[in-house]
Design a protein around this motif. Structure first.
Motif, PDB file in Angstrom:
ATOM      1  N   TYR A  99      -4.264   2.255  -2.641  1.00  0.00           N
ATOM      2  CA  TYR A  99      -4.865   0.921  -2.743  1.00  0.00           C
ATOM      3  C   TYR A  99      -4.842   0.137  -1.433  1.00  0.00           C
ATOM      4  O   TYR A  99      -5.284  -1.015  -1.402  1.00  0.00           O
ATOM      5  CB  TYR A  99      -4.136   0.100  -3.806  1.00  0.00           C
ATOM      6  N   HIS A 100      -4.308   0.720  -0.367  1.00  0.00           N
ATOM      7  CA  HIS A 100      -4.187  -0.024   0.891  1.00  0.00           C
ATOM      8  C   HIS A 100      -5.559  -0.553   1.320  1.00  0.00           C
ATOM      9  O   HIS A 100      -6.547   0.194   1.362  1.00  0.00           O
ATOM     10  CB  HIS A 100      -3.620   0.882   1.989  1.00  0.00           C
ATOM     11  N   SER A 140       4.852   4.375  -7.062  1.00  0.00           N
ATOM     12  CA  SER A 140       4.357   3.109  -6.508  1.00  0.00           C
ATOM     13  C   SER A 140       4.000   3.235  -5.040  1.00  0.00           C
ATOM     14  O   SER A 140       2.999   2.663  -4.580  1.00  0.00           O
ATOM     15  CB  SER A 140       5.412   2.011  -6.703  1.00  0.00           C
ATOM     16  N   LEU A 188       4.478  -3.007  -6.734  1.00  0.00           N
ATOM     17  CA  LEU A 188       3.129  -2.976  -6.187  1.00  0.00           C
ATOM     18  C   LEU A 188       2.537  -4.360  -5.910  1.00  0.00           C
ATOM     19  O   LEU A 188       1.924  -4.576  -4.869  1.00  0.00           O
ATOM     20  CB  LEU A 188       2.192  -2.211  -7.133  1.00  0.00           C
ATOM     21  N   SER A 189       2.697  -5.282  -6.847  1.00  0.00           N
ATOM     22  CA  SER A 189       1.998  -6.567  -6.700  1.00  0.00           C
ATOM     23  C   SER A 189       2.917  -7.770  -6.656  1.00  0.00           C
ATOM     24  O   SER A 189       2.511  -8.843  -6.207  1.00  0.00           O
ATOM     25  CB  SER A 189       0.998  -6.742  -7.853  1.00  0.00           C
ATOM     26  N   SER A 196       0.366   2.615  -3.595  1.00  0.00           N
ATOM     27  CA  SER A 196       0.191   1.587  -2.559  1.00  0.00           C
ATOM     28  C   SER A 196      -0.612   2.140  -1.380  1.00  0.00           C
ATOM     29  O   SER A 196      -1.399   1.405  -0.757  1.00  0.00           O
ATOM     30  CB  SER A 196       1.554   1.073  -2.075  1.00  0.00           C
ATOM     31  N   LEU A 199      -4.961  -4.866  -4.811  1.00  0.00           N
ATOM     32  CA  LEU A 199      -3.804  -5.516  -5.413  1.00  0.00           C
ATOM     33  C   LEU A 199      -3.697  -6.991  -5.028  1.00  0.00           C
ATOM     34  O   LEU A 199      -2.819  -7.692  -5.519  1.00  0.00           O
ATOM     35  CB  LEU A 199      -2.518  -4.795  -4.999  1.00  0.00           C
TER      36      LEU A 199
END
Length: 295
Positions: free
Chosen positions: A131-132, A124, A238-239, A128, A153
């Motif tokens: 996906y930043h 994760s 993550l979300s 993360s 996200l």
């Protein structure tokens, strides 16, 4: 003589069950008992302040709860997307890897299996970073094509697909290992005979390889389905179920309801509903695919 033989069989029978006893105790204590207790609690209004029998009221509440229905729909989408992708991709990669040298096969098996045995927290954290919205490598790659940075996200449109991609990468390791082993059990003589008769590679796969590896495929389909229904860690780390419950799953909402809102009755009802759906779908899969299984 016959009496001594019966005594020996009885002792052998007892010793066998004694070896099974630790696993049986674990199964009864940590699987069967929690299931029965969960069914029992689902009929109660069980919170930090009260404990009273209310029958099917918890289920009625859930069927009228828009957040629960959204979480259930998200969970079903994850299952529908993840299972076919895992089966097709794993089989495709396995067929390619199987024809390589033993060293290459071992390398790729280890590479694909690594996410499976890695900590979900570590995975994760890596995703993360990817996906930043500001410093993520994914936005850097998309910016090369003139695309503006996206909060992967935090965007209602992209959040769930982004999570499905993470789940997919952690789910393909074991199926690839299993498919490579299953391909090794397909007799080469069958393919050679089919090739002599003019069968194409697709025909060989469709009529020889696929039927012979169907038991493995059945196992992978059912296990991947159950694991997809149990999606929790990735969502939590993550979300957090956002944005606007767009990535919330039943198991994540169950956790929130039980341990944050202290409503154990409704949380138990969520677990029972999820279990019933997962069992029902698994039975359908077994009935449909087992007809093609050749043992």
């Amino acid at each position: 003589m016959k009496k001594k033989k019966n005594q020996w069989k009885y002792k052998e029978w007892i010793s066998g069950y004694l070896f099974l006893l630790p696993a049986l105790i674990f199964f009864l204590g940590f699987v069967v008992y929690p299931m029965i207790k969960g069914i029992y609690l689902s009929f109660f209004d069980y919170t930090a302040t009260q404990y009273r029998f209310i029958g099917l009221e918890n289920y009625r509440i859930l069927f009228h709860d828009s957040i629960f229905k959204k979480s259930l729909w998200n969970t079903i989408i994850i299952v529908i997307c993840t299972v076919p992708l895992v089966v097709v991709f794993s089989l495709f990669i396995s067929i390619i890897i199987y024809n390589k040298s033993s060293f290459t096969r071992s390398f790729y098996r280890a590479a694909f299996y690594l996410p499976t045995i890695s900590s979900i927290v570590t995975i994760s954290v890596i995703w993360s970073w990817i996906y930043h919205p500001t410093y993520g490598i994914l936005n850097y790659l998309t910016s090369l094509f003139g695309i503006k940075p996206i909060s992967w996200l935090g965007h209602e449109k992209f959040a769930l697909p982004a999570l499905i991609l993470v789940i997919f990468t952690t789910a393909v390791g074991q199926p690839i290992i299993l498919y490579i082993a299953a391909l090794g059990n397909v007799p080469r003589a069958y393919k050679e005979a089919a090739a002599i008769d003019g069968a194409t590679r697709w025909q060989q796969f469709k009529h020889i390889t696929w039927p012979l590896i169907m038991p493995t495929s059945l196992y992978i389909i059912i296990i991947t389905t159950i694991n997809s229904f149990q999606t929790f860690g990735v969502v939590q780390l993550l979300s957090g179920g956002g944005p606007m419950y767009r990535t919330s799953t039943v198991l994540f909402q169950l956790y929130q309801t039980a341990f944050q809102f202290q409503n154990f009755g409704i949380a138990s009802a969520m677990g029972i509903i999820l279990a019933i759906i997962a069992i029902f779908i698994s039975i359908l899969q077994f009935k449909y695919f087992s007809s093609d299984v050749e043992y």
